[in-house]
Write a protein that holds these residues in place. Structure first.
Motif, PDB file in Angstrom:
ATOM      1  N   HIS A  78       0.835  -1.211   0.000  1.00 60.51           N
ATOM      2  CA  HIS A  78       0.000   0.000   0.000  1.00 60.51           C
ATOM      3  C   HIS A  78       0.869   1.261   0.000  1.00 60.51           C
ATOM      4  O   HIS A  78       0.536   2.245  -0.672  1.00 60.51           O
ATOM      5  CB  HIS A  78      -0.963  -0.001   1.200  1.00 60.51           C
ATOM      6  N   GLU A  79       1.953   1.252   0.767  1.00 61.13           N
ATOM      7  CA  GLU A  79       2.822   2.434   0.789  1.00 61.13           C
ATOM      8  C   GLU A  79       3.515   2.641  -0.561  1.00 61.13           C
ATOM      9  O   GLU A  79       3.757   3.776  -0.978  1.00 61.13           O
ATOM     10  CB  GLU A  79       3.861   2.311   1.906  1.00 61.13           C
ATOM     11  N   TRP A  80       3.818   1.578  -1.231  1.00 58.62           N
ATOM     12  CA  TRP A  80       4.441   1.672  -2.554  1.00 58.62           C
ATOM     13  C   TRP A  80       3.432   2.201  -3.576  1.00 58.62           C
ATOM     14  O   TRP A  80       3.785   2.982  -4.462  1.00 58.62           O
ATOM     15  CB  TRP A  80       4.974   0.305  -2.979  1.00 58.62           C
ATOM     16  N   ALA A  81       2.169   1.785  -3.427  1.00 60.68           N
ATOM     17  CA  ALA A  81       1.129   2.266  -4.348  1.00 60.68           C
ATOM     18  C   ALA A  81       0.862   3.755  -4.166  1.00 60.68           C
ATOM     19  O   ALA A  81       0.354   4.408  -5.079  1.00 60.68           O
ATOM     20  CB  ALA A  81      -0.160   1.472  -4.137  1.00 60.68           C
ATOM     21  N   LEU A 117      13.672   8.082  -1.937  1.00 57.36           N
ATOM     22  CA  LEU A 117      13.212   6.724  -2.141  1.00 57.36           C
ATOM     23  C   LEU A 117      14.417   5.781  -2.172  1.00 57.36           C
ATOM     24  O   LEU A 117      15.497   6.153  -2.611  1.00 57.36           O
ATOM     25  CB  LEU A 117      12.432   6.616  -3.449  1.00 57.36           C
ATOM     26  N   ARG A 118      14.212   4.566  -1.702  1.00 60.03           N
ATOM     27  CA  ARG A 118      15.320   3.598  -1.692  1.00 60.03           C
ATOM     28  C   ARG A 118      15.661   3.124  -3.099  1.00 60.03           C
ATOM     29  O   ARG A 118      16.803   2.766  -3.389  1.00 60.03           O
ATOM     30  CB  ARG A 118      14.954   2.392  -0.813  1.00 60.03           C
ATOM     31  N   LEU A 119      14.652   3.084  -3.967  1.00 60.12           N
ATOM     32  CA  LEU A 119      14.840   2.668  -5.345  1.00 60.12           C
ATOM     33  C   LEU A 119      14.451   3.824  -6.258  1.00 60.12           C
ATOM     34  O   LEU A 119      13.773   4.770  -5.829  1.00 60.12           O
ATOM     35  CB  LEU A 119      13.972   1.446  -5.671  1.00 60.12           C
ATOM     36  N   SER A 120      14.847   3.756  -7.481  1.00 62.90           N
ATOM     37  CA  SER A 120      14.423   4.773  -8.444  1.00 62.90           C
ATOM     38  C   SER A 120      12.913   4.682  -8.652  1.00 62.90           C
ATOM     39  O   SER A 120      12.303   3.635  -8.375  1.00 62.90           O
ATOM     40  CB  SER A 120      15.128   4.555  -9.779  1.00 62.90           C
ATOM     41  N   PRO A 121      12.261   5.757  -9.129  1.00 69.72           N
ATOM     42  CA  PRO A 121      10.818   5.681  -9.410  1.00 69.72           C
ATOM     43  C   PRO A 121      10.469   4.519 -10.338  1.00 69.72           C
ATOM     44  O   PRO A 121       9.451   3.844 -10.140  1.00 69.72           O
ATOM     45  CB  PRO A 121      10.522   7.036 -10.042  1.00 69.72           C
ATOM     46  N   ALA A 167      12.143   1.642 -10.729  1.00 70.74           N
ATOM     47  CA  ALA A 167      12.302   0.383 -10.002  1.00 70.74           C
ATOM     48  C   ALA A 167      11.194   0.211  -8.962  1.00 70.74           C
ATOM     49  O   ALA A 167      10.715  -0.908  -8.728  1.00 70.74           O
ATOM     50  CB  ALA A 167      13.670   0.337  -9.331  1.00 70.74           C
ATOM     51  N   THR A 168      10.790   1.305  -8.328  1.00 66.68           N
ATOM     52  CA  THR A 168       9.679   1.259  -7.379  1.00 66.68           C
ATOM     53  C   THR A 168       8.406   0.799  -8.077  1.00 66.68           C
ATOM     54  O   THR A 168       7.670  -0.068  -7.577  1.00 66.68           O
ATOM     55  CB  THR A 168       9.465   2.644  -6.737  1.00 66.68           C
ATOM     56  N   ASP A 203       5.400   0.199   9.154  1.00 71.30           N
ATOM     57  CA  ASP A 203       4.814   0.686   7.904  1.00 71.30           C
ATOM     58  C   ASP A 203       5.832   1.491   7.104  1.00 71.30           C
ATOM     59  O   ASP A 203       5.980   1.309   5.892  1.00 71.30           O
ATOM     60  CB  ASP A 203       3.599   1.552   8.243  1.00 71.30           C
ATOM     61  N   MET A 204       6.553   2.377   7.781  1.00 78.22           N
ATOM     62  CA  MET A 204       7.509   3.228   7.077  1.00 78.22           C
ATOM     63  C   MET A 204       8.844   2.527   6.821  1.00 78.22           C
ATOM     64  O   MET A 204       9.518   2.820   5.835  1.00 78.22           O
ATOM     65  CB  MET A 204       7.714   4.530   7.840  1.00 78.22           C
ATOM     66  N   ARG A 205       9.228   1.605   7.671  1.00 83.99           N
ATOM     67  CA  ARG A 205      10.438   0.826   7.388  1.00 83.99           C
ATOM     68  C   ARG A 205      10.241  -0.054   6.150  1.00 83.99           C
ATOM     69  O   ARG A 205      11.195  -0.316   5.412  1.00 83.99           O
ATOM     70  CB  ARG A 205      10.813  -0.039   8.596  1.00 83.99           C
ATOM     71  N   ALA A 206       9.006  -0.509   5.933  1.00 89.55           N
ATOM     72  CA  ALA A 206       8.708  -1.340   4.769  1.00 89.55           C
ATOM     73  C   ALA A 206       8.301  -0.522   3.559  1.00 89.55           C
ATOM     74  O   ALA A 206       8.050  -1.088   2.492  1.00 89.55           O
ATOM     75  CB  ALA A 206       7.595  -2.331   5.120  1.00 89.55           C
ATOM     76  N   SER A 207       8.243   0.772   3.700  1.00 86.98           N
ATOM     77  CA  SER A 207       7.834   1.648   2.604  1.00 86.98           C
ATOM     78  C   SER A 207       8.998   1.834   1.629  1.00 86.98           C
ATOM     79  O   SER A 207      10.131   1.425   1.902  1.00 86.98           O
ATOM     80  CB  SER A 207       7.415   3.008   3.161  1.00 86.98           C
ATOM     81  N   PRO A 208       8.766   2.489   0.496  1.00 88.10           N
ATOM     82  CA  PRO A 208       9.877   2.746  -0.435  1.00 88.10           C
ATOM     83  C   PRO A 208      10.806   3.876  -0.008  1.00 88.10           C
ATOM     84  O   PRO A 208      11.807   4.129  -0.676  1.00 88.10           O
ATOM     85  CB  PRO A 208       9.154   3.092  -1.741  1.00 88.10           C
ATOM     86  N   TYR A 209      10.505   4.550   1.104  1.00 92.29           N
ATOM     87  CA  TYR A 209      11.355   5.650   1.558  1.00 92.29           C
ATOM     88  C   TYR A 209      12.612   5.127   2.260  1.00 92.29           C
ATOM     89  O   TYR A 209      12.582   4.094   2.936  1.00 92.29           O
ATOM     90  CB  TYR A 209      10.589   6.556   2.528  1.00 92.29           C
TER      91      TYR A 209
END
Length: 294
Positions: A127-130, A147-151, A153-154, A236-242
């Protein structure tokens, strides 16, 4: 007017409970209020104070819950929902029910329906990635943090994993191109039918239902729900793309099998704790609201 029910707390006992509640809550409030004065934002620690409508002063204010009498209590210190009785001061539950009957019924139905469903653990935090799907770094909600990955790759992770979100208040923050990728299309009207007890956001929202039921439920239960929501927000935020490592939050890389396993294990633990809190909220409601008033 509601008659006072046992137990009756002596002044030393209820003042000790109030002081313990205030001390516990102050550990959460003091850093938040300091950041607010300094104009500093924190994407994890400030979320519960910005997303939810309960103000810090309201969280700090202590209520004993329905059916408790406070000896030697000053009515001016508790508000108009309290009434004097022979033993002291007690909550006038009839008054609260009359004002909030529709909301109370809606919340109770949701809590009971959610508790009655099997928990699902296959969303892996997508959901956080969406919520950032097909957005640039400048467009994302927490754009002060990379973001940890490029847009690209995300977006690829979202498309590969798929999205299985049942929670409307998460789904409504999805980007427009992400919404059709979700296996469900939650709405407010379908919330009672879709909410399930493995969902991080449904379990985080126990805090919202607890404070909305206050003062029928005691403030210690509201604080217990806040504490769980705070821990859930961290996952939630540790598993997010941030990338929040600079704030002391190492990632749970749900784009990998190891990260998904870590996420699901933590999600199960939160679901078990939430089940206990949900049961306590339902029990407190049933004590405060007779069956013929539900």
């Amino acid at each position: 007017m509601t008659a006072a029910l046992a137990p009756a707390l002596d002044v030393a006992d209820w003042q000790a409970r109030r002081a313990a509640h205030e001390e516990r809550v102050d550990a959460w409030l003091t850093p938040h209020l300091g950041r607010r004065r300094a104009g500093v934002k924190h994407p994890v620690e400030d979320f519960l104070f910005t997303y939810y409508s309960h103000r810090p002063a309201q969280l700090r204010r202590w209520h004993p819950g329905a059916g408790v009498t406070l000896r030697d209590a000053d009515p001016a210190g508790f508000g108009p929902d309290y009434t004097a009785c022979a033993a002291g001061l007690t909550l006038d539950t009839d008054r609260v029910r009359a004002r909030r009957a529709e909301s109370i019924a809606w919340i109770r139905t949701l809590l009971a329906a959610t508790a009655g469903r099997p928990a699902q653990f296959g969303c892996f935090g997508m959901h956080e990635w969406a919520m950032v799907y097909r957005q640039t770094q400048e467009q994302v909600r927490h754009n002060s943090w990379p973001l940890r990955l490029s847009p690209a790759a995300t977006a690829a992770v979202v498309e590969e994993r798929g999205v299985r979100c049942s929670h409307f208040d998460a789904f409504r923050f999805f980007t427009a191109p992400a919404r059709p990728l979700n296996v469900l299309q939650p709405t407010r009207d379908s919330q009672h039918a879709l909410e399930q007890p493995g969902c991080l956001h449904a379990n985080m929202d126990l805090y919202k239902w607890a404070y909305k039921l206050s003062p029928l439920v005691c403030s210690e239960l509201v604080a217990d729900c806040f504490e769980l929501a705070r821990e859930i927000r961290t996952l939630d935020m540790r598993a997010s793309p941030y990338d929040l490592a600079a704030l002391g939050y190492p990632p749970v890389p749900v784009e990998t099998p190891e990260g998904r396993a870590e996420y699901a294990a933590a999600q199960r633990g939160f679901a078990e704790r939430a089940a206990g809190l949900r049961a306590r909220l339902l029990a407190a409601l049933d004590r405060a609201v007779p069956a013929d008033h539900r």
